[in-house]
Design a protein around this motif. Structure first.
Motif, PDB file in Angstrom:
ATOM      1  N   GLY A   1      13.570   2.456  39.843  1.00 11.35           N
ATOM      2  CA  GLY A   1      14.259   2.483  38.558  1.00 11.35           C
ATOM      3  C   GLY A   1      14.015   1.222  37.746  1.00 11.35           C
ATOM      4  O   GLY A   1      13.845   1.284  36.520  1.00 11.35           O
ATOM      5  N   ILE A   2      13.957   0.083  38.418  1.00  6.73           N
ATOM      6  CA  ILE A   2      13.736  -1.173  37.710  1.00  6.73           C
ATOM      7  C   ILE A   2      12.315  -1.253  37.165  1.00  6.73           C
ATOM      8  O   ILE A   2      12.095  -1.607  36.012  1.00  6.73           O
ATOM      9  CB  ILE A   2      14.031  -2.379  38.636  1.00  6.73           C
ATOM     10  CG1 ILE A   2      15.532  -2.494  38.900  1.00  6.73           C
ATOM     11  CG2 ILE A   2      13.510  -3.674  38.036  1.00  6.73           C
ATOM     12  CD1 ILE A   2      15.899  -3.557  39.910  1.00  6.73           C
ATOM     13  N   PHE A   3      11.337  -0.936  37.987  1.00 12.08           N
ATOM     14  CA  PHE A   3       9.949  -1.171  37.608  1.00 12.08           C
ATOM     15  C   PHE A   3       9.269   0.012  36.932  1.00 12.08           C
ATOM     16  O   PHE A   3       8.280  -0.169  36.231  1.00 12.08           O
ATOM     17  CB  PHE A   3       9.129  -1.600  38.822  1.00 12.08           C
ATOM     18  CG  PHE A   3       9.557  -2.922  39.381  1.00 12.08           C
ATOM     19  CD1 PHE A   3       9.563  -4.050  38.589  1.00 12.08           C
ATOM     20  CD2 PHE A   3       9.971  -3.035  40.692  1.00 12.08           C
ATOM     21  CE1 PHE A   3       9.973  -5.275  39.091  1.00 12.08           C
ATOM     22  CE2 PHE A   3      10.380  -4.246  41.201  1.00 12.08           C
ATOM     23  CZ  PHE A   3      10.384  -5.376  40.401  1.00 12.08           C
ATOM     24  N   ARG A   4       9.764   1.231  37.125  1.00 12.25           N
ATOM     25  CA  ARG A   4       9.080   2.386  36.558  1.00 12.25           C
ATOM     26  C   ARG A   4       9.947   3.195  35.591  1.00 12.25           C
ATOM     27  O   ARG A   4       9.458   4.122  34.972  1.00 12.25           O
ATOM     28  CB  ARG A   4       8.592   3.317  37.675  1.00 12.25           C
ATOM     29  CG  ARG A   4       7.714   2.674  38.711  1.00 12.25           C
ATOM     30  CD  ARG A   4       6.473   2.086  38.160  1.00 12.25           C
ATOM     31  NE  ARG A   4       5.558   3.147  37.770  1.00 12.25           N
ATOM     32  CZ  ARG A   4       4.405   2.937  37.190  1.00 12.25           C
ATOM     33  NH1 ARG A   4       4.015   1.740  36.919  1.00 12.25           N
ATOM     34  NH2 ARG A   4       3.631   3.935  36.878  1.00 12.25           N
ATOM     35  N   GLY A   5      11.229   2.906  35.502  1.00 14.99           N
ATOM     36  CA  GLY A   5      12.081   3.589  34.541  1.00 14.99           C
ATOM     37  C   GLY A   5      13.036   4.579  35.186  1.00 14.99           C
ATOM     38  O   GLY A   5      12.902   4.949  36.350  1.00 14.99           O
ATOM     39  N   SER A   6      14.006   5.023  34.397  1.00 16.42           N
ATOM     40  CA  SER A   6      15.061   5.888  34.933  1.00 16.42           C
ATOM     41  C   SER A   6      14.553   7.282  35.254  1.00 16.42           C
ATOM     42  O   SER A   6      15.014   7.910  36.195  1.00 16.42           O
ATOM     43  CB  SER A   6      16.240   5.961  33.967  1.00 16.42           C
ATOM     44  OG  SER A   6      15.830   6.530  32.748  1.00 16.42           O
ATOM     45  N   ARG A   7      13.588   7.801  34.502  1.00 21.28           N
ATOM     46  CA  ARG A   7      13.076   9.143  34.766  1.00 21.28           C
ATOM     47  C   ARG A   7      12.341   9.190  36.108  1.00 21.28           C
ATOM     48  O   ARG A   7      12.571  10.098  36.907  1.00 21.28           O
ATOM     49  CB  ARG A   7      12.155   9.591  33.649  1.00 21.28           C
ATOM     50  CG  ARG A   7      11.666  11.009  33.833  1.00 21.28           C
ATOM     51  CD  ARG A   7      10.848  11.470  32.673  1.00 21.28           C
ATOM     52  NE  ARG A   7      11.662  11.377  31.465  1.00 21.28           N
ATOM     53  CZ  ARG A   7      11.208  11.576  30.242  1.00 21.28           C
ATOM     54  NH1 ARG A   7       9.954  11.875  30.053  1.00 21.28           N
ATOM     55  NH2 ARG A   7      12.004  11.476  29.212  1.00 21.28           N
ATOM     56  N   VAL A   8      11.487   8.216  36.350  1.00 18.38           N
ATOM     57  CA  VAL A   8      10.766   8.165  37.631  1.00 18.38           C
ATOM     58  C   VAL A   8      11.752   7.952  38.775  1.00 18.38           C
ATOM     59  O   VAL A   8      11.637   8.575  39.830  1.00 18.38           O
ATOM     60  CB  VAL A   8       9.680   7.061  37.613  1.00 18.38           C
ATOM     61  CG1 VAL A   8       9.069   6.855  38.986  1.00 18.38           C
ATOM     62  CG2 VAL A   8       8.608   7.383  36.600  1.00 18.38           C
ATOM     63  N   GLY A   9      12.756   7.088  38.575  1.00 16.33           N
ATOM     64  CA  GLY A   9      13.764   6.861  39.604  1.00 16.33           C
ATOM     65  C   GLY A   9      14.559   8.104  39.941  1.00 16.33           C
ATOM     66  O   GLY A   9      14.823   8.392  41.105  1.00 16.33           O
ATOM     67  N   ALA A  10      14.940   8.877  38.923  1.00  9.95           N
ATOM     68  CA  ALA A  10      15.715  10.096  39.161  1.00  9.95           C
ATOM     69  C   ALA A  10      14.877  11.171  39.845  1.00  9.95           C
ATOM     70  O   ALA A  10      15.351  11.816  40.794  1.00  9.95           O
ATOM     71  CB  ALA A  10      16.274  10.627  37.848  1.00  9.95           C
ATOM     72  N   VAL A  11      13.643  11.369  39.394  1.00 12.78           N
ATOM     73  CA  VAL A  11      12.778  12.381  40.018  1.00 12.78           C
ATOM     74  C   VAL A  11      12.464  12.003  41.463  1.00 12.78           C
ATOM     75  O   VAL A  11      12.516  12.849  42.363  1.00 12.78           O
ATOM     76  CB  VAL A  11      11.487  12.571  39.190  1.00 12.78           C
ATOM     77  CG1 VAL A  11      10.460  13.395  39.944  1.00 12.78           C
ATOM     78  CG2 VAL A  11      11.807  13.217  37.859  1.00 12.78           C
ATOM     79  N   LEU A  12      12.165  10.739  41.682  1.00 10.67           N
ATOM     80  CA  LEU A  12      11.896  10.271  43.043  1.00 10.67           C
ATOM     81  C   LEU A  12      13.134  10.425  43.922  1.00 10.67           C
ATOM     82  O   LEU A  12      13.037  10.806  45.097  1.00 10.67           O
ATOM     83  CB  LEU A  12      11.437   8.820  43.003  1.00 10.67           C
ATOM     84  CG  LEU A  12      10.883   8.224  44.264  1.00 10.67           C
ATOM     85  CD1 LEU A  12       9.626   8.958  44.691  1.00 10.67           C
ATOM     86  CD2 LEU A  12      10.577   6.769  44.049  1.00 10.67           C
ATOM     87  N   GLY A  13      14.316  10.171  43.358  1.00 13.33           N
ATOM     88  CA  GLY A  13      15.552  10.342  44.109  1.00 13.33           C
ATOM     89  C   GLY A  13      15.799  11.775  44.507  1.00 13.33           C
ATOM     90  O   GLY A  13      16.221  12.059  45.631  1.00 13.33           O
ATOM     91  N   VAL A  14      15.531  12.709  43.602  1.00 11.92           N
ATOM     92  CA  VAL A  14      15.707  14.126  43.924  1.00 11.92           C
ATOM     93  C   VAL A  14      14.732  14.548  45.023  1.00 11.92           C
ATOM     94  O   VAL A  14      15.106  15.233  45.981  1.00 11.92           O
ATOM     95  CB  VAL A  14      15.539  15.004  42.664  1.00 11.92           C
ATOM     96  CG1 VAL A  14      15.404  16.463  43.032  1.00 11.92           C
ATOM     97  CG2 VAL A  14      16.709  14.804  41.729  1.00 11.92           C
TER      98      VAL A  14
END
Length: 171
Positions: free
Chosen positions: A42-55
């Protein structure tokens, strides 16, 4: 390409968390490496990448170890999105931001999964045990964040493009 490597790094974190850090000698000092990886995403790639990766990682963990489908995926998506959102509120990323978000992310994960388990009647422990576990896990994860921040930063940070102004003929 870096997003795929980030997924591999978080997946390796899941494997380490499920195998190596379950050994009785290491269990007391086990961080939540998946949360730490999602915070860094989330810090380095953004909230969208963080959320998709989390799912994606959450669904893998739910299918493999979960009591019901979607609990961990939801918690991880919240953490990845939250980390990217808070990163967008500050000027630049820093170790202090990573420490704060890794501790907060671990607390959010612990309490969201406990709340959902309690809601569906699957919570095996009481509230006192969750308070103790969340505090211990947050502090250990923050300790590991000090070391792993620089590795994630080196590998997954988006480097800014440098654009030079054209020289004008009037100067």
């Amino acid at each position: 390409m870096k997003s795929i490597l980030l997924f591999v790094a978080v997946f390796v974190s899941l494997v380490l968390e499920a195998t190596l850090f379950r050994v009785p000698l290491l269990a007391a000092y086990a961080p939540n490496l998946v949360v730490l990886g999602l915070v860094m995403a989330g810090i380095f790639r953004g909230s969208r990448v963080g959320a998709v990766l989390g799912v994606l990682i959450g669904l893998i963990q739910d299918i493999s170890y979960g009591a019901f489908l979607g609990q961990t995926a939801f918690a991880y998506a919240v953490i990845g999105s939250m980390s990217g959102y808070f990163r967008s509120l500050v000027m630049r990323e820093s170790l202090l931001l990573a420490l704060l978000l890794s501790g907060t992310g671990t607390e959010v994960f612990t309490w969201v999964t406990f709340g959902m388990s309690r809601l569906f009647g699957e919570a095996p422990v009481g509230i006192h045990a969750i308070v103790v576990e969340s505090a211990r896990s947050s502090l250990v994860t923050m300790g590991y964040a000090i070391v792993l921040y620089y590795l994630y930063r080196r590998w997954f940070r988006v480097k800014p493009r440098i654009a030079y102004e054209e020289e004008s003929t009037t100067s």
